[in-house]
Design an enzyme around this catalytic site. Structure first.
Site, PDB file in Angstrom:
ATOM      1  N   ARG A   1     -12.665  15.304   7.590  1.00 45.71           N
ATOM      2  CA  ARG A   1     -13.524  15.621   6.431  1.00 45.71           C
ATOM      3  C   ARG A   1     -14.939  15.932   6.892  1.00 45.71           C
ATOM      4  O   ARG A   1     -15.452  15.285   7.810  1.00 45.71           O
ATOM      5  CB  ARG A   1     -13.577  14.437   5.460  1.00 45.71           C
ATOM      6  CG  ARG A   1     -12.234  14.086   4.882  1.00 45.71           C
ATOM      7  CD  ARG A   1     -12.359  12.893   3.946  1.00 45.71           C
ATOM      8  NE  ARG A   1     -11.085  12.205   3.875  1.00 45.71           N
ATOM      9  CZ  ARG A   1     -10.933  10.883   3.859  1.00 45.71           C
ATOM     10  NH1 ARG A   1     -11.977  10.090   3.852  1.00 45.71           N
ATOM     11  NH2 ARG A   1      -9.731  10.358   3.816  1.00 45.71           N
TER      12      ARG A   1
ATOM     13  N   GLU B   1      -8.086  -5.429   5.574  1.00 50.08           N
ATOM     14  CA  GLU B   1      -7.992  -5.105   4.152  1.00 50.08           C
ATOM     15  C   GLU B   1      -6.807  -5.803   3.484  1.00 50.08           C
ATOM     16  O   GLU B   1      -6.896  -6.225   2.343  1.00 50.08           O
ATOM     17  CB  GLU B   1      -7.903  -3.581   3.983  1.00 50.08           C
ATOM     18  CG  GLU B   1      -9.246  -2.925   4.238  1.00 50.08           C
ATOM     19  CD  GLU B   1      -9.159  -1.453   4.589  1.00 50.08           C
ATOM     20  OE1 GLU B   1      -8.775  -1.129   5.722  1.00 50.08           O
ATOM     21  OE2 GLU B   1      -9.469  -0.622   3.720  1.00 50.08           O
TER      22      GLU B   1
ATOM     23  N   HIS C   1     -13.356   2.379   0.451  1.00 51.91           N
ATOM     24  CA  HIS C   1     -13.270   1.345   1.491  1.00 51.91           C
ATOM     25  C   HIS C   1     -13.874   0.031   0.989  1.00 51.91           C
ATOM     26  O   HIS C   1     -14.303  -0.809   1.794  1.00 51.91           O
ATOM     27  CB  HIS C   1     -14.039   1.719   2.777  1.00 51.91           C
ATOM     28  CG  HIS C   1     -13.471   2.869   3.551  1.00 51.91           C
ATOM     29  ND1 HIS C   1     -14.272   3.797   4.180  1.00 51.91           N
ATOM     30  CD2 HIS C   1     -12.202   3.238   3.821  1.00 51.91           C
ATOM     31  CE1 HIS C   1     -13.521   4.684   4.801  1.00 51.91           C
ATOM     32  NE2 HIS C   1     -12.251   4.376   4.578  1.00 51.91           N
TER      33      HIS C   1
ATOM     34  N   ARG D   1      -2.805  -2.101  -3.189  1.00 51.87           N
ATOM     35  CA  ARG D   1      -4.056  -1.403  -2.872  1.00 51.87           C
ATOM     36  C   ARG D   1      -4.111  -0.126  -3.716  1.00 51.87           C
ATOM     37  O   ARG D   1      -3.183   0.673  -3.694  1.00 51.87           O
ATOM     38  CB  ARG D   1      -4.079  -1.037  -1.390  1.00 51.87           C
ATOM     39  CG  ARG D   1      -5.339  -0.335  -1.004  1.00 51.87           C
ATOM     40  CD  ARG D   1      -5.086   0.798  -0.083  1.00 51.87           C
ATOM     41  NE  ARG D   1      -6.337   1.503   0.174  1.00 51.87           N
ATOM     42  CZ  ARG D   1      -6.379   2.647   0.840  1.00 51.87           C
ATOM     43  NH1 ARG D   1      -5.280   3.192   1.301  1.00 51.87           N
ATOM     44  NH2 ARG D   1      -7.517   3.246   1.026  1.00 51.87           N
TER      45      ARG D   1
ATOM     46  N   ASN E   1       0.881  -1.174   0.000  1.00 51.45           N
ATOM     47  CA  ASN E   1       0.000   0.000   0.000  1.00 51.45           C
ATOM     48  C   ASN E   1       0.917   1.223   0.000  1.00 51.45           C
ATOM     49  O   ASN E   1       1.470   1.593   1.043  1.00 51.45           O
ATOM     50  CB  ASN E   1      -0.893  -0.029   1.248  1.00 51.45           C
ATOM     51  CG  ASN E   1      -1.853   1.146   1.292  1.00 51.45           C
ATOM     52  OD1 ASN E   1      -1.804   2.038   0.438  1.00 51.45           O
ATOM     53  ND2 ASN E   1      -2.710   1.160   2.284  1.00 51.45           N
TER      54      ASN E   1
END
Ligand code: ADP
Length: 431
Positions: A267, A412, A206, A117, A30
């Protein structure tokens, strides 16, 4: 012996032995703008091995490689080493040297596949072998994920250089799982040209986590994935909810970018788009400053001064009004999406799933979200909820619950390793 270590004198497995799977390793990568996270899995068993993070790439005085290497019967061995890496390629080479020294000196030849990823993959709906076309798509999608896709490409180029052409590399997209959404979920109420010509639409993120959670939830419920309807809540620093019917995503809270939906660490989530126009036209903020405001200075941070929900919870307990507001807004937003997705799924929901940093660890937040939802068939057992912390899988439903409430730690990297192997095995069979 360290996990993954090949005994001295043993035969070195041939490259690309993924069809047999034996002795082969999958490397999950990643790559971020100044970091590379990696994790090794045994292909046959999908057991995790060494994992690490190369941080501050490019800042040669402060670059650091942190890693954890499992040891038989003991605690994992922790490493932290300053290594000056000027770019992603040198960082990848340093990671390989570290693995050579501390995990297996034949690691490069044991790797049967590398899984990357990738945050944004436009309308790609499956993990893909990295071909020039797929690389072009990752490049094209960079307009919607400018902070993520370009560094992912650097990670890909570095891995291609380090492993050469014989090791297949696979791109696993955060957006892919959401490609099953119907148009009424993914088209925005803008002139249709905006979608057709400019690809402006909801993509969702996600996805690797939501997919993993659906599969785990189905296993916990004893149902086939294709028969499973769930609402998955990935609640971390970045948070999103997905409505899943028969194992397929039908709606999700994040949009063209990860800014839409829930209130997050930094956010803002859903706001009236006219606020953006007002900020720019009346307050005079530039497009780039507005971007920073909405993505990095808003959410819990903008409301309370901290993006960390633990700090917000502590502040709320001490009676700080802003922290109380931030916590209440976070909870309220999740409840609204659960309610909305109940309707999207016609009320036919097997379970609500909580995951990621907040969902896996905060009994308080789960309790607040599920409070007073008996009318919707959701009740939570206080004791089971309190006990489900620290990465435990649990059914925390209360007595008489029509809809199960599940806590499922997400993984993940494991999902990327699984998907990478599926692609590579599929390609091997087709060849
Ligand atoms: P990321 O999106 O960065 O991967 P994580 O999934 O690690 O984020 O989640 C980070 C969030 O989880 C932070 O807001 C942190 O405060 C929150 N968190 C972790 N543990 C707890 C806890 N015990 N109670 C409340 N929030 C927690």
């Amino acid at each position: 012996m360290l996990a993954g270590k090949v005994p001295v004198g043993s035969a070195v497995p041939p490259r690309n032995t993924v069809a047999s799977g034996k002795g082969s390793k999958v490397l999950v990568v990643n790559a971020g703008s100044s970091s590379i996270k990696f994790k090794i899995f045994t292909a046959e068993t999908l057991l995790p091995g060494a994992a690490g993070l190369f941080d501050r790439i490019g800042d040669t005085a402060n670059c650091v490689l942190k890693a954890s290497v499992p040891e038989d019967g003991g605690k994992p061995k922790k490493f932290e080493k300053k290594i000056p890496a000027k770019d992603h390629l040198s960082a990848m080479q340093d990671i390989m040297s570290f693995i050579d020294e501390n995990v297996s000196s034949t690691f490069a030849s044991e790797v049967c596949a590398v899984g990357h990823r990738i945050v944004h993959g436009l309308d790609i709906s499956q993990p893909k072998l990295l071909t020039p076309d797929v690389i072009n798509c990752i490049q094209e999608a960079a307009v919607f994920a400018p902070l993520h896709n370009p560094p992912h490409l650097q990670g890909i180029y570095a891995a291609q250089k380090v492993f050469g052409p014989n090791v297949p590399q696979v791109a696993v997209f955060d957006t892919a799982f959401h490609q099953t959404m119907p148009p009424e979920s993914y088209v925005y109420g803008l002139p249709y040209d905006m979608y057709e010509k400019h690809k402006i639409r909801r993509y969702g993120f996600h996805g690797t986590s939501h997919k993993y959670l659906v599969e785990q939830a189905a296993a916990m419920l004893g149902k086939d994935v294709s028969q499973t309807n769930v609402i998955t809540c990935h609640l971390g620093n970045g948070s999103s909810v997905a409505a899943v019917r028969g194992g397929l995503c039908v709606d999700t809270s994040m949009g063209m970018t990860p800014l839409e939906g829930l209130l997050m660490g930094t956010r803002c989530g859903d706001i009236d788009p006219a606020v953006v126009l007002y900020i720019q036209n009346q307050l005079g903020l530039s497009a780039s400053d507005t971007d920073t405001l909405l993505n990095k200075k808003s959410g819990l941070l903008g409301l309370t001064g901290s993006n960390d929900l633990r700090t917000v919870i502590e502040g709320a307990a001490k009676g700080e009004p802003r922290s109380q507001l931030g916590l209440a807004m976070f909870v309220q937003r999740v409840r609204k999406y659960i309610g909305a997705y109940m309707a999207v799924l016609d009320g036919q929901v097997d379970a609500v799933v909580f995951s990621a940093g907040i969902g896996e660890n905060s009994a308080l937040v789960r309790g607040l979200i599920c409070d007073h939802l008996q009318a919707m068939g959701i009740t939570v057992d206080t004791g089971a909820n309190a006990a489900a912390v620290g990465g435990k899988q649990a059914d925390i439903s209360g007595p008489g619950a029509r809809i199960r409430t599940l806590v499922i730690p997400t993984d993940e990297e494991l999902s990327i390793a699984q998907q990478t192997l599926q692609v590579v095995r599929g390609a091997a069979l087709a060849a």
